[in-house]
Design an enzyme around this catalytic site. Structure first.
Site, mmCIF file in Angstrom:
data_model
loop_
_atom_site.group_PDB
_atom_site.id
_atom_site.type_symbol
_atom_site.label_atom_id
_atom_site.label_comp_id
_atom_site.label_asym_id
_atom_site.label_seq_id
_atom_site.Cartn_x
_atom_site.Cartn_y
_atom_site.Cartn_z
ATOM 1 N N ASP A 121 -12.076 13.801 3.054
ATOM 2 C CA ASP A 121 -12.933 12.917 3.291
ATOM 3 C C ASP A 121 -14.487 12.987 3.684
ATOM 4 O O ASP A 121 -14.601 14.345 4.416
ATOM 5 C CB ASP A 121 -12.349 11.647 3.935
ATOM 6 C CG ASP A 121 -11.827 11.973 5.267
ATOM 7 O OD1 ASP A 121 -12.164 13.068 5.808
ATOM 8 O OD2 ASP A 121 -11.062 11.172 5.916
ATOM 9 N N ASN A 180 -4.725 2.810 12.897
ATOM 10 C CA ASN A 180 -4.371 1.617 12.202
ATOM 11 C C ASN A 180 -3.378 2.002 10.944
ATOM 12 O O ASN A 180 -2.995 1.494 9.891
ATOM 13 C CB ASN A 180 -5.461 0.785 11.425
ATOM 14 C CG ASN A 180 -6.477 1.775 10.799
ATOM 15 O OD1 ASN A 180 -6.194 2.840 10.446
ATOM 16 N ND2 ASN A 180 -7.453 1.138 10.375
ATOM 17 N N HIS A 185 -3.999 4.722 9.095
ATOM 18 C CA HIS A 185 -5.027 5.356 7.843
ATOM 19 C C HIS A 185 -4.791 6.702 7.736
ATOM 20 O O HIS A 185 -4.659 7.347 8.609
ATOM 21 C CB HIS A 185 -6.432 4.830 7.916
ATOM 22 C CG HIS A 185 -7.416 5.546 8.736
ATOM 23 N ND1 HIS A 185 -8.004 4.761 9.681
ATOM 24 C CD2 HIS A 185 -7.696 6.875 9.068
ATOM 25 C CE1 HIS A 185 -8.657 5.919 10.168
ATOM 26 N NE2 HIS A 185 -8.411 7.157 9.878
ATOM 27 N N GLU A 206 -7.799 3.199 4.062
ATOM 28 C CA GLU A 206 -7.559 2.170 5.156
ATOM 29 C C GLU A 206 -6.492 1.004 4.629
ATOM 30 O O GLU A 206 -6.153 1.277 3.607
ATOM 31 C CB GLU A 206 -8.874 1.264 5.255
ATOM 32 C CG GLU A 206 -10.125 2.182 5.740
ATOM 33 C CD GLU A 206 -9.928 2.283 7.345
ATOM 34 O OE1 GLU A 206 -8.917 2.083 8.035
ATOM 35 O OE2 GLU A 206 -10.934 2.323 7.891
HETATM 36 C C1 GLP Z 1 -10.691 9.726 10.760
HETATM 37 C C2 GLP Z 1 -10.675 10.746 9.704
HETATM 38 C C3 GLP Z 1 -8.985 11.124 9.467
HETATM 39 C C4 GLP Z 1 -8.389 11.345 10.734
HETATM 40 C C5 GLP Z 1 -8.427 9.888 11.958
HETATM 41 C C6 GLP Z 1 -7.923 10.180 13.269
HETATM 42 O O1 GLP Z 1 -10.885 8.445 10.430
HETATM 43 N N1 GLP Z 1 -11.052 10.275 8.491
HETATM 44 O O2 GLP Z 1 -8.651 11.862 8.569
HETATM 45 O O3 GLP Z 1 -7.028 11.493 10.690
HETATM 46 O O4 GLP Z 1 -10.066 9.965 11.994
HETATM 47 O O5 GLP Z 1 -8.850 10.912 13.948
HETATM 48 P P1 GLP Z 1 -8.665 11.420 15.443
HETATM 49 O O6 GLP Z 1 -7.661 12.745 14.840
HETATM 50 O O7 GLP Z 1 -9.881 11.763 15.959
HETATM 51 O O8 GLP Z 1 -7.839 10.573 15.884
#
Ligand code: GLP
Length: 244
Positions: free
Chosen positions: A67, A136, A138, A143
């Site tokens: 993404d 959440n 995702h 989402e």
């Molecule tokens: C973002 C990314 C996800 C990632 C998520 C969790 O929203 N788009 O790919 O898994 O955050 O992030 P973190 O690893 O910083 O908790």
């Protein structure tokens, strides 16, 4: 789903790096699906260390990230292009021409997403897809919703995600409100999926992913239907899961 328990963040990171390294050793020209966020940084660092020692060769590997924020240029320090360069690509012997991230700088969402689907399909989809998980549930930027998404698409980020990701920005107003993300169906096309999680903020999402109903309200729950998923999580993230 196979659950691998890690003691803490460092242990989780080494375990994830070991699995990715095994994939690269077994298939030097493999396709890796990669993720951003704080979770994979330790694994990227470990892989870079092994690469510099000559133990893990990325010269034939190609990568496709999940993404990117919409509206950020590739060299914006908050962009996922920049994140991947500075946290991983600049530290290993990968050919940067073989690294791919959705083009958030293209304001034409439809064209950017179609082009990304085209190149991921042409690559034959990832041999191994690395994922983190949002608080959440995702994955990528898919989402909670009333349906599972298919290909790459433009999403409006939820308040919870904007809030969670604002820790990396100076001000919450600076967090982009939209992103281009690989769809859930595309993620499911990967031959193997490794999803990493650490910390108590992820405990509910990890529980719902592994033991809750398969529902688009928890996008990661679809991974229960994939036949080759490894969850690598630390004790805090597994706190709500039954002890095995
Ligand atoms: C973002 C990314 C996800 C990632 C998520 C969790 O929203 N788009 O790919 O898994 O955050 O992030 P973190 O690893 O910083 O908790």
């Amino acid at each position: 789903m196979k659950i691998v328990r890690a003691r803490d963040y460092d242990d989780m990171s080494r375990k994830v790096a070991n699995i990715i390294s095994a994939q690269v050793i077994l298939k030097p020209d493999c396709v890796l699906g990669l993720a951003t966020g704080s979770t994979p940084i330790g694994a990227y660092r470990q892989l870079a260390g092994w690469n510099q020692k000559g133990d893990c060769d990325f010269s034939q590997v190609s990568t496709y990230n999940l993404d990117e924020y919409r509206g950020l240029s590739h060299d914006d320090p908050q962009s996922y292009h920049y994140f991947m360069k500075t946290n991983f690509f600049d530290h290993v012997n990968i050919d940067q021409a073989n690294t791919h991230v959705p083009d958030g700088s293209n304001p034409d969402a439809d064209a950017a997403c179609k082009e990304y689907d085209r190149i991921v399909a042409a690559a034959g989809y990832p041999d191994l897809q690395l994922l983190g998980i949002g608080n959440n549930g995702h994955i990528g930027f898919n989402e909670p919703d009333d349906h599972f998404s298919k290909g790459t698409h433009c999403v409006n980020l939820t308040e919870s995600t904007i809030q969670a990701n604002s820790r990396l920005f100076d001000r919450i107003e600076d967090v982009p409100r939209q992103a281009y993300t690989m769809g859930v169906q595309t993620i499911m096309f990967a031959k193997m999926i490794v999803i990493a999680a650490n910390g108590s903020a992820k405990a509910q999402a990890v529980h719902d992913m592994c033991y809750g109903p398969v529902t688009p309200q928890c996008p990661a729950s679809i991974l229960q239907l994939h036949d080759n998923v490894v969850v690598v999580a630390d004790e805090a993230a597994l706190a709500l899961c039954p002890a095995e």
